[in-house]
Design an enzyme around this catalytic site. Structure first.
Site, PDB file in Angstrom:
ATOM      1  N   GLU A 120      -1.281  -8.762   4.109  1.00 40.31           N
ATOM      2  CA  GLU A 120      -1.043  -9.114   5.519  1.00 40.31           C
ATOM      3  C   GLU A 120      -2.294  -9.051   6.382  1.00 40.31           C
ATOM      4  O   GLU A 120      -2.240  -9.325   7.582  1.00 40.31           O
ATOM      5  CB  GLU A 120       0.014  -8.176   6.094  1.00 40.31           C
ATOM      6  N   CYS A 142       0.849  -1.192   0.000  1.00 41.91           N
ATOM      7  CA  CYS A 142       0.000   0.000   0.000  1.00 41.91           C
ATOM      8  C   CYS A 142       0.887   1.246   0.000  1.00 41.91           C
ATOM      9  O   CYS A 142       1.524   1.541  -1.001  1.00 41.91           O
ATOM     10  CB  CYS A 142      -0.978  -0.029   1.162  1.00 41.91           C
ATOM     11  N   HIS A 151      -3.382  -5.069   0.665  1.00 40.95           N
ATOM     12  CA  HIS A 151      -2.836  -5.500   1.957  1.00 40.95           C
ATOM     13  C   HIS A 151      -2.888  -7.029   2.083  1.00 40.95           C
ATOM     14  O   HIS A 151      -3.841  -7.574   2.647  1.00 40.95           O
ATOM     15  CB  HIS A 151      -3.627  -4.874   3.102  1.00 40.95           C
TER      16      HIS A 151
END
Length: 233
Positions: free
Chosen positions: A177, A97, A175
């Site tokens: 994660e 990001c 994202h």
């Protein structure tokens, strides 16, 4: 790239070190399971400390931020210089990001306000599904990058570019994660900083994450395996 006892430098962006660490999300167990020792650093809340050395680092992972890559925050310059040194040393960078935007900007691309901000699980199309899979990824951004001509754009959607490679480096707009705790850490920071987001949207995104957390973790794992594997070829 040798995984055993290798150092993974992770740059986070929150003035609360605990929230900054939580922002790393599923990268923490995924990298540790692959034998990487995480060294977490922030150029904003820990600006007085010395960043981890780059000479024998296996990678640098640059996480998201509420700030923009083009903002004139005093920490953006030192972080940019650090990543420029990593590029000069051929240390692979994974930008997430904001991290992907900053990487694009350092390499000669651009970062601007997006005409189509993205929030929630969003479909992308990939030319390189063995590295970045098509389908839904978590998005939460109001800015967008355009990778430099020297990079290879490998994923996109109607809102803009979504992933690019440049040598050993990978920048993504989404994202990988994300899990529920990571999203909750963002919400805690919003409440602390008085940042308003649509409550129904936030609740809907969290519900989607609860339902799809296992799949999101699997997609993150596959992306890391593929990116790390590219470094050892």
């Amino acid at each position: 790239m040798s995984e055993t006892n290798s150092r993974a430098v992770v740059l986070v962006h929150d003035r609360d070190p605990a929230l900054g660490y939580r922002n790393i999300g599923t990268f923490i167990p995924e990298l540790q399971q692959r034998g990487f020792q995480l060294q977490v650093h922030s150029f904003d809340y820990a600006s007085a400390s010395t960043p981890p050395p780059l000479g024998d680092a296996a990678m640098v992972v640059v996480m998201g931020s509420p700030d923009a890559a083009y903002d004139l925050n005093p920490w953006v310059g030192p972080e940019t210089a650090y990543l420029e040194r990593a590029i000069g040393l051929d240390v692979p960078i994974l930008g997430v990001c904001f991290g992907g935007q900053l990487l694009a900007q350092i390499l000669g691309g651009t970062v601007t306000k997006s005409d189509w901000p993205e929030y929630g699980m969003t479909d992308i199309e990939s030319d390189c599904p063995e590295l970045v899979g098509s389908g839904p990824w978590m998005q939460f951004h109001g800015d967008t990058f355009v990778a430099p001509d020297s990079a290879t754009v490998i994923a996109r959607n109607d809102a803009g570019q979504q992933a690019f490679t440049a040598g050993p480096h990978l920048g993504v707009q989404f994202h990988p994660e994300i899990d529920v705790d990571t999203f909750d850490s963002w919400a805690h920071a919003w409440a602390r900083d008085g940042v308003e987001h649509d409550r129904q949207l936030v609740a809907a995104i969290r519900e989607d994450l609860e339902a799809g957390e296992r799949d999101a973790r699997a997609r993150c794992s596959a992306l890391l395996d593929a990116w790390i594997g590219r470094q050892s070829r």
